[in-house]
Design a protein around this motif. Structure first.
Motif, PDB file in Angstrom:
ATOM      1  N   ASN A 138      22.186 -43.348   0.311  1.00  0.00           N
ATOM      2  CA  ASN A 138      21.096 -43.527  -0.659  1.00  0.00           C
ATOM      3  C   ASN A 138      21.361 -42.729  -1.913  1.00  0.00           C
ATOM      4  O   ASN A 138      21.235 -43.240  -3.023  1.00  0.00           O
ATOM      5  N   THR A 188      24.168 -44.438  -3.946  1.00  0.00           N
ATOM      6  CA  THR A 188      24.026 -45.796  -4.493  1.00  0.00           C
ATOM      7  C   THR A 188      22.767 -46.005  -5.320  1.00  0.00           C
ATOM      8  O   THR A 188      22.728 -46.926  -6.107  1.00  0.00           O
ATOM      9  N   ARG A 189      21.750 -45.219  -5.107  1.00  0.00           N
ATOM     10  CA  ARG A 189      20.517 -45.449  -5.885  1.00  0.00           C
ATOM     11  C   ARG A 189      20.735 -45.120  -7.357  1.00  0.00           C
ATOM     12  O   ARG A 189      21.410 -44.142  -7.676  1.00  0.00           O
ATOM     13  N   SER A 190      20.187 -45.924  -8.226  1.00  0.00           N
ATOM     14  CA  SER A 190      20.172 -45.550  -9.647  1.00  0.00           C
ATOM     15  C   SER A 190      18.785 -44.971  -9.944  1.00  0.00           C
ATOM     16  O   SER A 190      17.772 -45.517  -9.533  1.00  0.00           O
ATOM     17  N   PHE A 191      18.836 -43.853 -10.592  1.00  0.00           N
ATOM     18  CA  PHE A 191      17.557 -43.161 -10.839  1.00  0.00           C
ATOM     19  C   PHE A 191      17.013 -43.527 -12.203  1.00  0.00           C
ATOM     20  O   PHE A 191      17.721 -43.505 -13.202  1.00  0.00           O
ATOM     21  N   SER A 244      21.581 -52.986   1.171  1.00  0.00           N
ATOM     22  CA  SER A 244      21.876 -52.907  -0.261  1.00  0.00           C
ATOM     23  C   SER A 244      22.635 -54.139  -0.718  1.00  0.00           C
ATOM     24  O   SER A 244      22.446 -54.618  -1.839  1.00  0.00           O
TER      25      SER A 244
END
Lengths: 516, 582
Positions: B550, B553-556, A496
């Protein structure tokens, strides 16, 4: 994180007790100050009454010996002058005499059995000189006496030979310094009678009585230096490692000095190690050659018979060959009973013992007459001399041990330092400091005592098994514990991060493109 | 550094003494009587199985007192290393044996001196010793150095204090077993490196006397080999006014030279030891070879050459035996060839008398969790029952269930009259089980006890854990009723082999029997486990942490659904046709 990090820290740290590092470092450059007190006593009538008024008078002379650059030894001679009074304290005494007590006329200095030395002043010096002048005149002589009776530069460097590389020039002095045993709190003395031929010779030696008469007085005198224990054994069928050559001109077997080096090894296998202690062993072997190979004589490099028929091996012991073939005729019936003359044997062994213990290591300069040692085989000043060098050696060894231990502990962070080790180290350091202080004031007995304690404590600390527990704790085991935790975490984080970086770059590029 | 000749200079002091002291060496007619004495002896006994049993005994007697301070330090025949051990550690009695192979009592009869396979050490300390355990630890370390053996592995986990089985064999009535330590190492391999220091203790070494026969290449090429050192204080005379220390070194070996196909039974000294004898040790006061000819007094069964007329009878192990004696101190023994090579030929052998007492032991049960130890004791006496003392020392990792202990003989419960049991402590001390059992005549007595196998820590396993773990032999000591009257006068001149165990009464003799050591499998872990653990943790952490990370930190974002396959194909066709896509 608030809970976890301290917990992790607390559970993974190694216990390390505090060590007196600064004091150890201070000790490591080893500045020894040795001092010997000299009392100069003038015999009656040597000095004039007006000179007498000036006494007592004190002079301090410093002498600096540098051994291998970093060691300084200051020898301080304290000269106190008195008249007609001999005191029995530990300092050396130089007694000035007017010559009537000298039997031997060409001797300038007579070194006595106790701690006295007699010096002679030339006749022209006797009148009309001040005391200072007299002393100045005597000074070189006193220095010589000091070197004989207390310590000289070579003695000190021999005692420090562990720390210091000897200058390769003087072969004789190296051999001398290699000969004596290392300083140790105790020694085992073993007398072995080797009888390779019990079928022909039935040997009897009164070792018990001989030890009592000849060896014990010397050891009692040396008791303050080290503990000694004596034992003896008889070994049968013990052969020398070399075959002696038959010399027809002498009708005897000879053993050349070059081959002596090979004698010891096969014999040593039979001697057996001392089961009861770990002190160094001094071996004294009396070899009685078998009937077919006697008489046997040792020849030196000049092919001359060695009068004592004995030799010694440095730091190991001595061997004497004792021929018995003269005590029976050719028609004798075997086995023959032979009584060994212990006085002859012990004379040789005692001389070797003195050499190996380092009692007699330098020859007196010319013009010196050394009094024969007394019934115990050791003059007081010889004992002092031995104590000087032993104390210096002990101090040097203990400091080396302590400094290397401190260095080791500093370098390897894994080692656990327990409280008892820290205690040992600090006790060693205090004993060392005390020993050095006592050396400075010239208190030999205490200095030796403290230096022995220092050695014992430092060795105990150095060889403590608890130091080893985590010494070889390998780093790969640490990895094996941490990697499974951190590797899987690192992969997404790194990915990341890469993405963030590439995103940022792209944004900047877009901005630039917009600007354009 | 090279030795150099020295000249003892300036040595007036001793020179003075020389003049006044004893005159020059002379051959004196009156020589002081030495206070020590050395004897050597070899017994050869043809066994019924066709093997041959040779037993060496070397005895050094020294009239001295090791306990009188530190005064004893001048050794002649007694080895210095052992003397120092005795005086330093205040040892009253020391018995150590190294054995390779197992003595087959049923085929060979009784040995003169029994010993268990591996190493055995038992020591009685003087009652002046305060820290017995510390002294014992130090002593084992020193002995391991002297004998080149791994006796340093003796620690508290394999040391016991038997209360009854091991009584002092020398003089002294100490029965407080706080001063006794007993340990065995059943796994110890005995080889040349143990024999060499053992031979070094002999005054003549291996240079003269019977010891020249002790060549390791032959001795270790045998069915059974056992060497031992026994030190004890003994009486000098029957009134026991003076005591002396006895060092007895024994070496027993059974040769299996017999090849059944040839049908010839013939042994000679040369065949057994690849050496012949030429002289006795000059230091020995007696040096003899005994050949057991009891089974054949008429000379029908076997033939010994050269023949001797010297016969001797001795009471050994409850039996009167006849021996041919060869005295090596007599020059006549060696004959004209100046060498003695005894030759024994024998024709056939009948069944021998079964030994009155023997024992065996095995592990029963299956699986790796529990098991059962069976000890069988045979009393072959036709009409007499006698008591035996059984000593079992079991390591802590076999957890004995003492409530399952059963003793049965002839199908009936046989209650032991005395039981001394000391439970184990994990990693500290072993189980000790001692009991006095009466063996009925002509019977088998079985002792069983169940145990559970413990799991060890991974560092406690041996390098080859699947080989199994050894459990030392059981010791059975007993006073066996004798068929002939035993000789109770211990000071009478008798062969060494018959005088080791003191005999107190005429009707019985002391006997000790060792069982086989046990080999027990313990549950063994998979030693590649750390690797598996690493892999497993990696996976678990990766899956758990990865998905959590995940999620955090992931932006949806809402993504437009991609057009369907039909629409895409249609668009391609429309592109080709030049029509704008749908």
């Amino acid at each position: 994180i608030i809970v976890g990090v301290p917990l992790w820290w607390r559970t993974t740290e190694t216990y390390r007790a505090w060590l007196p590092v600064s004091q150890i470092n201070e000790l490591s450059n080893l500045q020894l100050q040795l001092s010997a007190e000299v009392e100069v006593v003038f015999a009656r009538g040597t000095v004039t009454p007006e000179q007498q008024k000036k006494v007592p008078l004190t002079q301090i002379q410093d002498e600096e010996h540098t051994v291998d650059g970093d060691l300084f030894i200051n020898a301080v001679c304290l000269v106190v002058t008195k008249i007609r009074r001999l005191q029995g304290n530990i300092c050396l005494k130089c007694v000035f005499s007017r010559g009537h007590s000298f039997e031997v006329q060409d001797m300038d200095v007579y070194v006595g059995q106790r701690r006295t030395a007699l010096l002679r002043i030339g006749a022209q010096m006797r009148v009309g000189k001040t005391l200072d002048q007299l002393l100045a005149h005597l000074e070189p002589r006193i220095k010589q006496v000091l070197q004989v009776m207390s310590f000289s530069h070579t003695d000190i460097s021999a005692a420090l030979s562990d720390r210091v590389r000897l200058s390769p020039g003087n072969k004789e002095s190296i051999a001398d310094s290699m000969r004596t045993f290392k300083s140790s709190p105790g020694y085992e003395i073993t007398f072995s009678l080797l009888n390779p031929d019990p079928k022909s010779h039935r040997l009897h030696w009164d070792i018990e009585g001989a030890v009592q008469t000849y060896i014990q007085p010397l050891l009692t005198k040396l008791a303050s230096v080290a503990n000694f224990s004596i034992d003896s054994q008889t070994l049968y069928y013990a052969m020398l490692g070399v075959n002696p050559r038959f010399d027809s001109s002498l009708s005897a077997y000879t053993l050349h000095s070059d081959s002596l080096a090979h004698v010891i090894n096969p014999v040593e296998a039979r001697l057996g190690s001392n089961a009861a202690s770990s002190n160094p062993v001094l071996n004294f072997l009396l070899y009685v050659p078998d009937a077919h190979h006697s008489p046997l004589y040792i020849h030196d490099r000049k092919k001359q018979e060695v009068p004592s028929n004995a030799f010694h091996s440095p730091r190991w012991g001595g061997i004497m060959v004792y021929n018995v073939n003269g005590f029976y005729g050719p028609e004798a019936v075997f086995p023959v009973d032979v009584n060994i003359n212990m006085a002859k044997v012990m004379g040789v062994f005692l001389a070797q013992l003195r050499l190996l213990l380092g009692v007699q290591s330098s020859t007196a300069p010319s013009g010196f007459l050394v009094a024969p040692c007394g019934s115990n085989g050791l003059a007081d000043w010889e004992l002092d001399r031995l104590m000087w060098s032993r104390s210096v050696e002990n101090v040097a060894t203990a400091t080396t041990t302590i400094t290397s231990l401190a260095q080791l502990l500093e370098q390897i962070g894994n080692i656990v330092i327990n409280d008892n080790i820290a205690e040992q180290v600090s006790s060693a350091v205090t004993s060392l400091q005390l020993a050095v202080a006592e050396l400075e004031t010239g208190n030999l007995r205490f200095a030796l005592q403290y230096s022995k304690e220092a050695i014992l404590a430092s060795e105990r600390a150095f060889f403590d098994p608890s130091l080893l527990h985590l010494l070889y704790f390998p780093d790969d085991q640490k990895f094996a514990i941490y990697i499974p935790l951190f590797l899987p975490m690192c992969v997404p984080i790194l990915l990341s991060l890469l993405k963030i970086v590439s995103d940022a770059r792209q944004k900047r590029r877009e901005k630039q493109a917009k600007k354009d | 550094p090279a030795p150099k000749p020295n000249q003892p200079t300036s040595f007036e002091a001793t020179a003075d003494k020389e003049d006044t002291s004893a005159p020059e060496t002379v051959v004196q007619s009156s020589v002081p009587q030495p206070k020590d004495d050395f004897q050597e002896e070899l017994v050869i006994r043809p066994l019924h199985s066709g093997d041959i049993y040779a037993s060496f005994q070397f005895r050094t007697l020294w009239e001295t007192d090791f306990m009188r301070g530190n005064k004893v330090s001048h050794y002649r025949l007694f080895p210095k290393s052992l003397g120092q051990v005795i005086s330093k550690f205040s040892v009253r009695e020391l018995h150590i044996s190294f054995t390779q192979g197992y003595w087959r009592t049923m085929q060979w009869g009784q040995p003169f001196l029994p010993s268990p396979p591996g190493a055995e050490l038992w020591v009685w300390f003087q009652d002046s010793v305060t820290d017995v355990d510390g002294t014992w630890k130090e002593l084992t370390n020193v002995l391991s150095g002297i004998f080149c053996a791994s006796l340093n592995f003796i620690d508290s986990t394999n040391t016991v204090q038997p209360s009854a089985s091991f009584k002092p064999l020398g003089i002294g009535n100490v029965t407080d077993h706080r001063f006794l330590r007993y340990a065995t190492l059943p796994r110890e391999i005995v080889c040349t490196e143990n024999l060499t220091p053992w031979k070094k203790l002999l005054p003549c070494g291996s240079k003269a006397g019977l010891a020249v026969l002790l060549k390791s290449e032959k001795l270790f090429h045998s069915s059974f080999h056992s060497q031992a050192v026994h030190i004890r204080p003994v009486c000098q005379d029957w009134q026991c006014k003076t005591t002396s220390w006895e060092l007895r070194q024994t070496l027993n070996v059974v040769f299996d030279l017999h090849t059944p196909g040839q049908g010839k039974l013939e042994w000679s000294l040369f065949k057994m030891f690849s050496r012949t004898l030429t002289e006795a040790c000059p230091l020995a006061s007696s040096s003899k070879i005994y050949i057991d000819i009891t089974d054949d007094p008429q000379g029908e069964q076997f033939e010994v050459s050269p023949a001797t007329h010297l016969l001797s009878q001795a009471m050994v192990l409850g039996d009167r035996r006849t021996f041919s004696v060869y005295d090596l101190t007599q020059q006549i023994t060696f004959g004209t060839v100046r060498s003695l090579n005894l030759l024994i030929r024998w024709k056939s052998s009948e069944d021998m008398l079964r030994p009155l007492l023997h024992a065996e032991r095995y592990v029963a049960g299956y699986g790796l969790q529990t098991g059962e130890i069976h000890t069988l004791m045979y009393n072959n006496h036709p009409y007499r029952s006698f008591p035996v003392l059984l000593l079992d020392s079991v390591p802590w990792y076999l957890r004995l269930y003492i409530h399952t202990l059963t003793v049965t003989s002839k199908g009936k419960d046989n209650k032991p009259s005395y039981i001394h049991y000391q439970p184990s402590k994990d990693r500290v001390r072993p189980h000790l089980l001692e009991m006095l059992v009466q063996l009925p005549p002509n019977s088998v007595t079985e002792v069983t006890v169940q145990f559970e196998r413990a799991l060890l820590k991974w560092t406690e396993y041996t390098p080859d854990p699947n080989h199994g773990f050894y459990v030392g032999s059981s010791v059975i000591s007993s006073l066996v009723p004798s068929i002939v009257a035993m000789d109770t006068n211990s000071t009478r001149e008798q062969p060494l082999f018959s005088s080791f165990f003191p005999c107190k009464e005429e009707s019985s003799y002391f006997m000790r029997v060792y069982t086989e050591p046990l080999l027990v499998n313990l549950p063994t872990p998979d030693f590649s486990m750390p690797y598996n653990v690493i892999c497993l943790t990696c996976t678990v952490v990766a899956v758990g942490y990865g998905s959590l990370y995940n999620l955090l930190t992931r932006s949806f974002q809402i993504e437009e659904p991609s057009p369907g396959l039909a629409k895409r194909i249609a668009n391609i066709i429309r592109k080709m046709r030049g029509v704008p896509p749908l």
